[in-house]
Design a protein around this motif. Sequence first.
Motif, PDB file in Angstrom:
ATOM      1  N   PRO A 313      25.685  40.320  -7.696  1.00 41.99           N
ATOM      2  CA  PRO A 313      25.992  39.073  -8.411  1.00 41.99           C
ATOM      3  C   PRO A 313      27.142  38.327  -7.741  1.00 41.99           C
ATOM      4  O   PRO A 313      27.857  38.870  -6.900  1.00 41.99           O
ATOM      5  CB  PRO A 313      26.376  39.563  -9.814  1.00 41.99           C
ATOM      6  N   LEU A 314      27.324  37.080  -8.147  1.00 45.51           N
ATOM      7  CA  LEU A 314      28.381  36.232  -7.592  1.00 45.51           C
ATOM      8  C   LEU A 314      29.738  36.581  -8.204  1.00 45.51           C
ATOM      9  O   LEU A 314      30.472  35.712  -8.667  1.00 45.51           O
ATOM     10  CB  LEU A 314      28.052  34.759  -7.839  1.00 45.51           C
ATOM     11  N   VAL A 315      30.075  37.850  -8.185  1.00 44.60           N
ATOM     12  CA  VAL A 315      31.356  38.308  -8.715  1.00 44.60           C
ATOM     13  C   VAL A 315      32.411  38.167  -7.625  1.00 44.60           C
ATOM     14  O   VAL A 315      32.213  38.621  -6.496  1.00 44.60           O
ATOM     15  CB  VAL A 315      31.265  39.763  -9.204  1.00 44.60           C
ATOM     16  N   ASN A 316      33.536  37.526  -7.971  1.00 47.72           N
ATOM     17  CA  ASN A 316      34.602  37.230  -7.008  1.00 47.72           C
ATOM     18  C   ASN A 316      34.114  36.366  -5.857  1.00 47.72           C
ATOM     19  O   ASN A 316      34.667  36.406  -4.752  1.00 47.72           O
ATOM     20  CB  ASN A 316      35.231  38.519  -6.472  1.00 47.72           C
ATOM     21  N   ARG A 317      33.081  35.588  -6.124  1.00 53.10           N
ATOM     22  CA  ARG A 317      32.574  34.625  -5.140  1.00 53.10           C
ATOM     23  C   ARG A 317      32.217  33.334  -5.867  1.00 53.10           C
ATOM     24  O   ARG A 317      31.629  33.370  -6.948  1.00 53.10           O
ATOM     25  CB  ARG A 317      31.325  35.159  -4.426  1.00 53.10           C
ATOM     26  N   LEU A 318      32.582  32.216  -5.269  1.00 50.00           N
ATOM     27  CA  LEU A 318      32.247  30.907  -5.824  1.00 50.00           C
ATOM     28  C   LEU A 318      31.239  30.241  -4.900  1.00 50.00           C
ATOM     29  O   LEU A 318      31.524  30.008  -3.725  1.00 50.00           O
ATOM     30  CB  LEU A 318      33.502  30.041  -5.949  1.00 50.00           C
ATOM     31  N   LEU A 319      30.060  29.970  -5.420  1.00 48.84           N
ATOM     32  CA  LEU A 319      29.014  29.295  -4.659  1.00 48.84           C
ATOM     33  C   LEU A 319      29.193  27.788  -4.809  1.00 48.84           C
ATOM     34  O   LEU A 319      29.194  27.258  -5.920  1.00 48.84           O
ATOM     35  CB  LEU A 319      27.631  29.715  -5.150  1.00 48.84           C
ATOM     36  N   ILE A 320      29.352  27.094  -3.692  1.00 53.27           N
ATOM     37  CA  ILE A 320      29.534  25.645  -3.667  1.00 53.27           C
ATOM     38  C   ILE A 320      28.270  25.013  -3.100  1.00 53.27           C
ATOM     39  O   ILE A 320      27.807  25.389  -2.017  1.00 53.27           O
ATOM     40  CB  ILE A 320      30.744  25.245  -2.798  1.00 53.27           C
ATOM     41  N   ILE A 321      27.724  24.050  -3.820  1.00 56.41           N
ATOM     42  CA  ILE A 321      26.484  23.391  -3.412  1.00 56.41           C
ATOM     43  C   ILE A 321      26.744  21.913  -3.184  1.00 56.41           C
ATOM     44  O   ILE A 321      27.269  21.222  -4.073  1.00 56.41           O
ATOM     45  CB  ILE A 321      25.390  23.565  -4.481  1.00 56.41           C
ATOM     46  N   ASP A 322      26.402  21.426  -2.006  1.00 59.33           N
ATOM     47  CA  ASP A 322      26.463  19.999  -1.686  1.00 59.33           C
ATOM     48  C   ASP A 322      25.028  19.545  -1.469  1.00 59.33           C
ATOM     49  O   ASP A 322      24.433  19.810  -0.425  1.00 59.33           O
ATOM     50  CB  ASP A 322      27.313  19.772  -0.440  1.00 59.33           C
ATOM     51  N   ALA A 323      24.467  18.887  -2.458  1.00 57.38           N
ATOM     52  CA  ALA A 323      23.062  18.501  -2.382  1.00 57.38           C
ATOM     53  C   ALA A 323      22.815  17.396  -1.361  1.00 57.38           C
ATOM     54  O   ALA A 323      21.704  17.266  -0.843  1.00 57.38           O
ATOM     55  CB  ALA A 323      22.555  18.068  -3.758  1.00 57.38           C
ATOM     56  N   LEU A 324      23.828  16.586  -1.067  1.00 60.15           N
ATOM     57  CA  LEU A 324      23.646  15.514  -0.085  1.00 60.15           C
ATOM     58  C   LEU A 324      23.377  16.081   1.305  1.00 60.15           C
ATOM     59  O   LEU A 324      22.506  15.598   2.035  1.00 60.15           O
ATOM     60  CB  LEU A 324      24.873  14.598  -0.059  1.00 60.15           C
ATOM     61  N   SER A 325      24.134  17.087   1.683  1.00 62.86           N
ATOM     62  CA  SER A 325      23.934  17.707   2.992  1.00 62.86           C
ATOM     63  C   SER A 325      23.052  18.952   2.889  1.00 62.86           C
ATOM     64  O   SER A 325      22.687  19.542   3.899  1.00 62.86           O
ATOM     65  CB  SER A 325      25.280  18.104   3.607  1.00 62.86           C
ATOM     66  N   MET A 326      22.722  19.345   1.643  1.00 59.96           N
ATOM     67  CA  MET A 326      21.987  20.568   1.328  1.00 59.96           C
ATOM     68  C   MET A 326      22.646  21.767   2.007  1.00 59.96           C
ATOM     69  O   MET A 326      22.023  22.584   2.660  1.00 59.96           O
ATOM     70  CB  MET A 326      20.508  20.454   1.713  1.00 59.96           C
ATOM     71  N   GLU A 327      23.960  21.859   1.788  1.00 58.91           N
ATOM     72  CA  GLU A 327      24.732  22.986   2.287  1.00 58.91           C
ATOM     73  C   GLU A 327      25.169  23.874   1.124  1.00 58.91           C
ATOM     74  O   GLU A 327      25.596  23.378   0.081  1.00 58.91           O
ATOM     75  CB  GLU A 327      25.973  22.514   3.057  1.00 58.91           C
ATOM     76  N   PHE A 328      25.035  25.173   1.319  1.00 61.86           N
ATOM     77  CA  PHE A 328      25.492  26.159   0.355  1.00 61.86           C
ATOM     78  C   PHE A 328      26.611  26.956   1.020  1.00 61.86           C
ATOM     79  O   PHE A 328      26.408  27.532   2.094  1.00 61.86           O
ATOM     80  CB  PHE A 328      24.360  27.106  -0.047  1.00 61.86           C
ATOM     81  N   ARG A 329      27.773  27.005   0.374  1.00 62.75           N
ATOM     82  CA  ARG A 329      28.899  27.763   0.910  1.00 62.75           C
ATOM     83  C   ARG A 329      29.382  28.735  -0.155  1.00 62.75           C
ATOM     84  O   ARG A 329      29.385  28.419  -1.348  1.00 62.75           O
ATOM     85  CB  ARG A 329      30.056  26.841   1.322  1.00 62.75           C
ATOM     86  N   THR A 330      29.791  29.913   0.284  1.00 66.56           N
ATOM     87  CA  THR A 330      30.322  30.908  -0.634  1.00 66.56           C
ATOM     88  C   THR A 330      31.781  31.167  -0.287  1.00 66.56           C
ATOM     89  O   THR A 330      32.101  31.508   0.859  1.00 66.56           O
ATOM     90  CB  THR A 330      29.529  32.224  -0.555  1.00 66.56           C
ATOM     91  N   LEU A 331      32.658  30.984  -1.262  1.00 62.64           N
ATOM     92  CA  LEU A 331      34.083  31.202  -1.074  1.00 62.64           C
ATOM     93  C   LEU A 331      34.519  32.423  -1.870  1.00 62.64           C
ATOM     94  O   LEU A 331      34.078  32.626  -3.007  1.00 62.64           O
ATOM     95  CB  LEU A 331      34.880  29.982  -1.536  1.00 62.64           C
ATOM     96  N   LYS A 332      35.375  33.227  -1.271  1.00 63.77           N
ATOM     97  CA  LYS A 332      35.889  34.397  -1.972  1.00 63.77           C
ATOM     98  C   LYS A 332      36.961  33.971  -2.966  1.00 63.77           C
ATOM     99  O   LYS A 332      37.846  33.178  -2.649  1.00 63.77           O
ATOM    100  CB  LYS A 332      36.471  35.394  -0.974  1.00 63.77           C
TER     101      LYS A 332
END
Length: 369
Positions: A313-332
């Motif tokens: 699961p996304l525990v201690n992780r923040l999923l960032i979604i930019d739909a304009l560029s369709m980029e998914f980034r995961t930050l600790k």
Amino acid sequence: MTGNRAEVQVQATNVAELLDNLDHQFPGVHDLIYNSEHEIPIHINIYVNNQEIGALDGDKTALAEGDQVAIIPAIAGGSENGAQEAPAQEAPAQEARVLTPEQVNRYSRHIIMGQVGPTGQRKILGAKVLIVGAGGLGSPIALYLALAGVGTIGIVDFDVVDLSNLQRQILHQNKDIGKPKVESARETLNASNPDVNVVTHGAPLTSDNAFEIISQYDIIVNGADNFAARYLVNDTCVFLKKPLVDGSILLFDGQATTYMPGKGCYRCLFPAPPPPGLVPSCAEAGVLGALCGIVGSIQATEVLKLILGIGEPLVNRLLIIDALSMEFRTLKIRRDVECVVCGDNPTVTELIDYDVFCGGAPVGGVHLG
């Protein structure tokens, strides 16, 4: 303010210089990031190569060519009103039951999966999940959990269906305009899967009733669109030791994460809300309707993983979604040992007045729809 560009090039030797130079390119950015004391407020997180600058040297953190800097503000949008076992967490206790022939057929695409099977499907049928908000995020969350066979789905929302909701809130249809959202949601979910017991909570969620409502469920899913609701739900889940699957949306941006008891909470990421009016809601700034489906589906997937006790699961992780560029980034993200709610020495040990804490939400409860 950057003309809808997901990335911009900036020359700088440290974060402070980068922010200054960014303001030269896009006047006004500086005032949004720094407060009147020229400090970065706690509702804004800045990451350098996926590391939060608070764990580095703050805005004096040195930068090198090619470094990526992400500026992540709190957003409140949601409802307007080969797998590995998950480490160190347990699926909720489930009621044993025998699948009927109809259920075997209905859930056959789950049952043939090695990670689910008949045992996993029985866990799903025995689970109790509460969804806060029956709007943009709550709609896809509720539909996918109902179709998956989650046995009990609670829905908290005191709003009524409005024509403007139908651009994104797929639980509701034209015929439901003027109807309480919880009633419309129950009808839609029962029409999709009669196995599901839909429990409606049509009163505002407040500090007076949050314990009573949330304590009835195994997993809580937050799809509220305002900060008062987010902090209320977060604090209640911490006190009751409930898993919280959190999501938010605004314009073309989305965020999702999962908070497990003892592993941090929303206040670790955003200790305090932004000043009233600084961050607009979806009703004020708008949101791409299809983005609700992306973030809501991610939240539903997180819930099912928790029920089954599989995956990461996304525990201690923040999923960032930019739909304009369709980029998914995961930050600790990390648990803050000084967090006032879940830290080593918490100072907030009971629910507070979240309207006052967040600078004024609608009187009579936090707004969910």
